[in-house]
Write a protein that holds these residues in place. Sequence first.
Motif, PDB file in Angstrom:
ATOM      1  N   SER B   2       0.847  -1.190   0.000  1.00 47.54           N
ATOM      2  CA  SER B   2       0.000   0.000   0.000  1.00 47.54           C
ATOM      3  C   SER B   2       0.889   1.249   0.000  1.00 47.54           C
ATOM      4  CB  SER B   2      -0.890   0.006   1.230  1.00 47.54           C
ATOM      5  OG  SER B   2      -1.750   1.108   1.196  1.00 47.54           O
ATOM      6  N   VAL B   3       0.407   2.282  -0.687  1.00 45.30           N
ATOM      7  CA  VAL B   3       1.179   3.517  -0.779  1.00 45.30           C
ATOM      8  C   VAL B   3       0.878   4.390   0.435  1.00 45.30           C
ATOM      9  CG1 VAL B   3       1.519   5.603  -2.166  1.00 45.30           C
ATOM     10  CG2 VAL B   3       1.106   3.418  -3.288  1.00 45.30           C
ATOM     11  N   PHE B   5      -0.253   7.446   1.979  1.00 42.69           N
ATOM     12  CA  PHE B   5      -1.047   8.575   1.508  1.00 42.69           C
ATOM     13  C   PHE B   5      -1.188   9.656   2.573  1.00 42.69           C
ATOM     14  CE2 PHE B   5      -3.346   8.658  -2.566  1.00 42.69           C
ATOM     15  CZ  PHE B   5      -2.704   7.604  -3.171  1.00 42.69           C
ATOM     16  N   TYR B   8      -1.108  13.098   1.272  1.00 39.16           N
ATOM     17  CA  TYR B   8      -2.135  13.452   0.286  1.00 39.16           C
ATOM     18  C   TYR B   8      -3.083  14.488   0.890  1.00 39.16           C
ATOM     19  CZ  TYR B   8      -5.401  12.672  -3.572  1.00 39.16           C
ATOM     20  OH  TYR B   8      -6.207  12.825  -4.666  1.00 39.16           O
ATOM     21  N   PHE B  12      -6.161  19.665  -2.559  1.00 41.21           N
ATOM     22  CA  PHE B  12      -5.603  19.616  -3.913  1.00 41.21           C
ATOM     23  C   PHE B  12      -6.185  18.496  -4.769  1.00 41.21           C
ATOM     24  CE2 PHE B  12      -1.931  21.497  -1.454  1.00 41.21           C
ATOM     25  CZ  PHE B  12      -2.170  22.794  -1.879  1.00 41.21           C
ATOM     26  N   PHE B  84       1.675  21.884  -0.714  1.00 40.85           N
ATOM     27  CA  PHE B  84       1.669  21.443  -2.104  1.00 40.85           C
ATOM     28  C   PHE B  84       2.823  20.475  -2.368  1.00 40.85           C
ATOM     29  CE2 PHE B  84       2.434  22.186  -6.745  1.00 40.85           C
ATOM     30  CZ  PHE B  84       1.189  21.781  -7.205  1.00 40.85           C
ATOM     31  N   GLU B  85       3.989  20.788  -1.823  1.00 42.57           N
ATOM     32  CA  GLU B  85       5.142  19.881  -1.979  1.00 42.57           C
ATOM     33  C   GLU B  85       4.845  18.515  -1.354  1.00 42.57           C
ATOM     34  OE1 GLU B  85       8.353  22.170  -0.359  1.00 42.57           O
ATOM     35  OE2 GLU B  85       8.566  23.346  -2.209  1.00 42.57           O
ATOM     36  N   LEU B  88       2.502  16.612  -3.647  1.00 42.93           N
ATOM     37  CA  LEU B  88       3.223  16.067  -4.809  1.00 42.93           C
ATOM     38  C   LEU B  88       4.061  14.849  -4.412  1.00 42.93           C
ATOM     39  CD1 LEU B  88       4.420  19.084  -6.995  1.00 42.93           C
ATOM     40  CD2 LEU B  88       2.299  17.799  -7.089  1.00 42.93           C
ATOM     41  N   LEU B  91       1.799  11.909  -4.441  1.00 40.82           N
ATOM     42  CA  LEU B  91       1.510  11.501  -5.820  1.00 40.82           C
ATOM     43  C   LEU B  91       2.726  10.813  -6.437  1.00 40.82           C
ATOM     44  CD1 LEU B  91      -0.406  14.639  -7.197  1.00 40.82           C
ATOM     45  CD2 LEU B  91      -1.364  12.512  -6.307  1.00 40.82           C
ATOM     46  N   GLU B  92       3.906  11.330  -6.121  1.00 45.13           N
ATOM     47  CA  GLU B  92       5.142  10.728  -6.627  1.00 45.13           C
ATOM     48  C   GLU B  92       5.284   9.285  -6.132  1.00 45.13           C
ATOM     49  OE1 GLU B  92       8.275  13.545  -5.670  1.00 45.13           O
ATOM     50  OE2 GLU B  92       9.341  12.876  -7.474  1.00 45.13           O
ATOM     51  N   LEU B  94       2.910   7.301  -5.308  1.00 44.54           N
ATOM     52  CA  LEU B  94       1.916   6.494  -6.010  1.00 44.54           C
ATOM     53  C   LEU B  94       2.435   6.101  -7.389  1.00 44.54           C
ATOM     54  CD1 LEU B  94      -1.235   5.646  -6.116  1.00 44.54           C
ATOM     55  CD2 LEU B  94      -1.460   7.687  -7.489  1.00 44.54           C
ATOM     56  N   ILE B  95       3.021   7.049  -8.089  1.00 44.03           N
ATOM     57  CA  ILE B  95       3.524   6.791  -9.437  1.00 44.03           C
ATOM     58  C   ILE B  95       4.683   5.791  -9.395  1.00 44.03           C
ATOM     59  CG2 ILE B  95       4.726   7.861 -11.392  1.00 44.03           C
ATOM     60  CD1 ILE B  95       2.966  10.399 -10.768  1.00 44.03           C
ATOM     61  N   GLN B  97       5.234   3.539  -7.197  1.00 48.18           N
ATOM     62  CA  GLN B  97       4.659   2.241  -6.852  1.00 48.18           C
ATOM     63  C   GLN B  97       4.187   1.493  -8.099  1.00 48.18           C
ATOM     64  OE1 GLN B  97       4.034   0.735  -3.843  1.00 48.18           O
ATOM     65  NE2 GLN B  97       2.599  -0.824  -4.508  1.00 48.18           N
ATOM     66  N   GLN B  98       3.623   2.261  -9.054  1.00 50.30           N
ATOM     67  CA  GLN B  98       3.070   1.646 -10.263  1.00 50.30           C
ATOM     68  C   GLN B  98       4.148   1.092 -11.180  1.00 50.30           C
ATOM     69  OE1 GLN B  98      -0.126   1.028 -10.714  1.00 50.30           O
ATOM     70  NE2 GLN B  98      -0.421   1.992  -8.742  1.00 50.30           N
ATOM     71  N   TYR B  99       5.305   1.753 -11.178  1.00 54.56           N
ATOM     72  CA  TYR B  99       6.333   1.365 -12.135  1.00 54.56           C
ATOM     73  C   TYR B  99       7.409   0.503 -11.511  1.00 54.56           C
ATOM     74  CZ  TYR B  99       3.936   4.795 -14.955  1.00 54.56           C
ATOM     75  OH  TYR B  99       2.974   5.472 -15.649  1.00 54.56           O
TER      76      TYR B  99
END
Lengths: 100, 100
Positions: B2-3, B5, B8, B12, B84-85, B88, B91-92, B94-95, B97-99
Amino acid sequence: MSVDFSLYNKVFENRIRLQIMSVLMANEGYDFSSLKDLLDVTDGNLASNLKTLEKEGYITVEKSFVDRKPNTRYKRTDKGAKAFENHLSALENLIKQQYK
Amino acid sequence: MSVDFSLYNKVFENRIRLQIMSVLMANEGYDFSSLKDLLDVTDGNLASNLKTLEKEGYITVEKSFVDRKPNTRYKRTDKGAKAFENHLSALENLIKQQYK
């Protein structure tokens, strides 16, 4: 200087839906109870977001019995996988833009 | 699997607010009309999302006159930049994790 947001997908704005899809990308399938434990959400919240993803055609639902107990299992569709990858591309562009 | 979060930020989740903040990170300040043109949104939609960011203390508003015309200019705050940082980063993760 503006980021291309054409691939950004409103369906994945919601954190729970983003997480569900992330789990279903990394796994062939996942059942309701395990998703609930993993994401730490209420039944109602999870069910409503799964329903949204199902309506979009991004996931499929399989109902069966495991050891005589009802089991509901979710899987990503090809359409859902593509939409999610596109959404991540939009987020990636946004992140790259910040660190340029 | 699990990422994380925890960073998060629901503020935003909305695409317009994400874009506004992205613009205000890349620029010291931005005025209402230029933001409107850049993001291609209605006055009402933009104003309502700017108000949300202002209430959170993520941006500040400066009203002045330029060539005798009213001008409304927005800037990020340190609190907003940090939030905001963090978003991000989530989100980074999460991304990534996908790759993986």
